[in-house]
Scaffold this active site. Structure first.
Site, PDB file in Angstrom:
ATOM      1  N   GLY A  51     -21.785  20.410   5.327  1.00 23.39           N
ATOM      2  CA  GLY A  51     -22.643  21.168   6.221  1.00 23.39           C
ATOM      3  C   GLY A  51     -23.773  20.363   6.823  1.00 23.39           C
ATOM      4  O   GLY A  51     -24.029  19.210   6.472  1.00 23.39           O
ATOM      5  N   GLU A  69     -17.433  13.878  -3.956  1.00 20.15           N
ATOM      6  CA  GLU A  69     -16.099  14.389  -3.672  1.00 20.15           C
ATOM      7  C   GLU A  69     -15.763  14.255  -2.198  1.00 20.15           C
ATOM      8  O   GLU A  69     -14.612  14.096  -1.806  1.00 20.15           O
ATOM      9  CB  GLU A  69     -15.972  15.851  -4.095  1.00 20.15           C
ATOM     10  CG  GLU A  69     -16.886  16.809  -3.350  1.00 20.15           C
ATOM     11  CD  GLU A  69     -16.668  18.256  -3.769  1.00 20.15           C
ATOM     12  OE1 GLU A  69     -15.679  18.529  -4.454  1.00 20.15           O
ATOM     13  OE2 GLU A  69     -17.493  19.096  -3.405  1.00 20.15           O
ATOM     14  N   GLY A 115     -17.306  21.823  -5.514  1.00 19.18           N
ATOM     15  CA  GLY A 115     -17.829  20.832  -6.452  1.00 19.18           C
ATOM     16  C   GLY A 115     -19.300  20.978  -6.749  1.00 19.18           C
ATOM     17  O   GLY A 115     -19.879  20.126  -7.439  1.00 19.18           O
ATOM     18  N   GLY A 118     -22.709  17.655  -0.278  1.00 19.83           N
ATOM     19  CA  GLY A 118     -21.824  18.770   0.001  1.00 19.83           C
ATOM     20  C   GLY A 118     -21.522  18.829   1.481  1.00 19.83           C
ATOM     21  O   GLY A 118     -21.807  17.896   2.237  1.00 19.83           O
TER      22      GLY A 118
END
Length: 637
Positions: free
Chosen positions: A232, A253, A351, A230
């Site tokens: 971050g 993604e 996602g 993800g």
């Protein structure tokens, strides 16, 4: 995606051409010929926002009213969401990616529509959010007339297929990417030629807490796994600590500079992937110019639409799929909040659920949520007894297998509410653990006899456990902790009568839940309780337990251990004893004592090889042993 808002920068080394003209079939046109009041338009996403094109629209928007702008994360200046343009445009964000949009949503000037990223394309294509126009960015056409969508195929691919009018900023700075990233010039209705650098996202600076979280996440990733990350700092920190892994694959993604660095080192080679072998699969890229140059004409990276990349069924086709995402808070039942802080919507579903679900369906897959244990300079816990009022659950209790903080890994798969609470309290910040336990007792049926005790053994090192290889099998040596209550019961009931007689000098017939709870709720800062565990994913089985009890004055301790019958004679007792001796020395304990039945020759041999001496015993049939910790065989070796 739940970290702080990113800092974007443009690349000053690249010149920006002055705004050009809108062209249809090579002839100039004006915006009223393309967009009308009351319509719904989509703007390109992430690092592929056509900013020059949109600036031109904003400069000529006086005639427009009540135009809805649908977007996901749009990097850079989201000026269209400012109050200046509120009579002209209203934003409907499917993922809140910028401070201007976040503020507009909070003030009621913009909308937030929660949706899975995999489901966004169907909103366009099924006319749930019918699009009148799509404003996108593409590379210049090749000799065959095809433009590339470059660093953002994601939901842009569906938007341009659904929109009645496609308006494209043709940007020489846009990389050419492969996969399903091309659109023919005949599919574009209007062109706007403008050269502007893509916005860059500098690599994050890691603080010690973030680094520690990254270390723990990396420990869960096995060689040969396929990973998703993800957005971050926490996710990027995990990538840093994957540098010594081998044969990783990527189905994500998002790809970043961290993914690129692992590919350049050969850590990510995609050779063991079971879906799209030998190829890194993604839908968009965010990072520095170095990353954008790397993906340009790179045949080893495939950019595909979100409905394909984020499909849980496709994700699950990758064996050992590991999803790594962050969150704002996690409650003690395992519910994950990642799109809102109380009533304030902060980001979106994105996602996270797609990949958590896909990883949980994968053979050997691991859905991971990773976050620091506290926020606001340590003043509030991010492991909470209940989700904050106004906040919403993004990822359900059943989706998450692991929650990781700087204090370790909480394994949730197959755990009851009570067991989940104890696991999550263990990885919460120590200053909040007692409060969390008190709160959870009110609602989650954790019994009153459940204690909150220090569970860390710092002498075991930064990660709090040691990896062992015994007879070609992998095991962990770690502290017993309150969530081991059921495991210890199972361990007890696995023993034969002979083992129980040797260990307890009797044959106890019951290990109650309360008794087991007492044995695992050890103040590890005083007494010591270690175990050797066979850990396979979320499944854990105790193979051996060793513990010592400290005397009141702290000068000596009494030690004992027991090993599962199937592993007796393999050296587990010796490993536990050596570790307890080492820790006792570090803690300043002067003497170790042990009482062993005389017929237990194997146990006596373990103690004597470690330097214990036999002393006169008070009880017949019992051998009393002692070890002066300043003069041991282990120390001499």
């Amino acid at each position: 995606m739940a970290d702080e808002a990113p800092l974007y920068r443009s690349n000053p080394a690249r010149s920006v051409a002055p705004d050009g003209q809108l062209l249809v079939q090579g002839k100039p046109v004006q915006w009223p010929q393309l967009i009308k009041s009351g319509q719904r338009i989509f703007i390109g996403s992430h690092a592929a926002v056509p900013h020059a094109l949109i600036r031109n629209l904003l400069a000529h928007c006086k005639y427009l009213h009540d135009v809805e702008i649908v977007q996901v994360g749009a990097f850079g200046d989201n000026a269209w969401a400012e109050t200046t343009y509120q009579n002209h445009f209203k934003v409907n964000s499917l993922f809140i990616g910028g401070e201007q949009v976040r503020r507009a949503v909070a003030e009621g000037r913009a909308d937030y529509t929660p949706t899975f990223m995999s489901a966004v394309p169907s909103l366009f294509l099924d006319d749930i959010l019918p699009l009148d126009a799509a404003l996108i960015m593409v590379s210049p056409a090749d000799q065959h007339g095809y433009h590339s969508l470059g660093v953002s195929v994601d939901v842009v691919s569906a938007a341009l297929r659904a929109a009645k009018t496609v308006i494209a900023q043709v940007n020489p700075a846009m990389p050419v990417t492969f996969g399903q990233a091309f659109i023919h010039k005949g599919q574009i209705d209007a062109f706007y030629y403008a050269n502007e650098p893509l916005l860059e996202l500098p690599p994050p600076n890691f603080d010690p807490i973030t680094e520690r979280v990254g270390q723990y996440v990396a420990l869960l990733v096995e060689d040969g796994a396929t990973i998703q990350i993800g957005f971050g700092k926490v996710c990027e920190a995990a990538l840093r600590y994957l540098s010594n892994h081998r044969d990783l694959g990527v189905h994500s993604e998002l790809i970043t500079d961290g993914i690129m660095d692992l590919m350049l080192k050969g850590v990510v080679n995609n050779r063991l992937k079971t879906f799209h072998q030998h190829k890194c699969v993604t839908s968009f890229a965010i990072g520095t110019q170095r990353l954008y140059d790397y993906v340009n004409h790179n045949p080893h990276i495939g950019f595909y639409p979100s409905e394909y990349v984020n499909s849980p069924a496709n994700i699950a086709r990758n064996d050992q799929m590991v999803s790594i995402n962050s969150a704002i808070e996690v409650d003690l039942t395992g519910q994950v909040v990642s799109d809102s802080i109380g009533y304030q919507f902060y980001s979106g579903i994105g996602g996270q659920v797609d990949f958590s679900r896909g990883a949980s369906m994968s053979t050997g897959g691991k859905p991971i949520i990773a976050l620091p244990s506290t926020a606001k300079d340590g003043t509030i816990s991010r492991i909470v007894p209940h989700i904050t009022e106004g906040a919403g659950v993004v990822t359900s209790r059943a989706h998450v297998h692991y929650v990781v903080t700087e204090f370790g890994v909480a394994s949730l798969r197959g755990k009851s509410i009570r067991e989940r609470a104890l696991e999550l309290i263990r990885v919460a910040h120590p200053k909040f653990r007692a409060e969390l336990l008190a709160e959870v007792r009110k609602h989650y049926y954790v019994p009153n006899y459940q204690k909150q005790t220090p569970v860390e053994v710092p002498e075991l090192g930064d990660v709090g456990f040691k990896e062992l290889n015994i007879g070609g099998e992998a095991f962990d040596l770690r502290p017993l902790n309150p969530s081991d209550e059921r495991r210890l019961q199972e361990f007890f009931y696995s023993h034969t009568k002979e083992t129980l007689q040797m260990r307890y000098n009797s044959v106890p017939t019951q290990m109650s839940r309360e008794k087991s709870c007492t044995l695992v709720s050890v103040d590890q800062s005083k007494d010591l309780a270690l175990c050797i565990v066979r850990q396979k994913g979320s499944a854990a089985q105790i193979q051996a337990v060793g513990r010592y009890y400290l005397s009141h004055d702290g000068s000596n301790c009494e030690v004992a251990f027991v090993t599962r019958e199937t592993h007796q004679g393999k050296g587990m007792a010796k490993l536990l004893l050596d570790e307890m001796i080492r820790i006792a020395k570090l803690r300043g304990v002067q003497k170790m004592l042990a009482y062993v039945r005389a017929e237990n020759q194997k146990m006596l041999a373990v103690f004597e090889r470690a330097g214990f001496r036999r002393l006169p015993a008070d009880e017949p049939g019992e051998v009393y042993l002692a070890l002066e910790l300043g003069n041991t065989l282990s120390e001499k070796q």
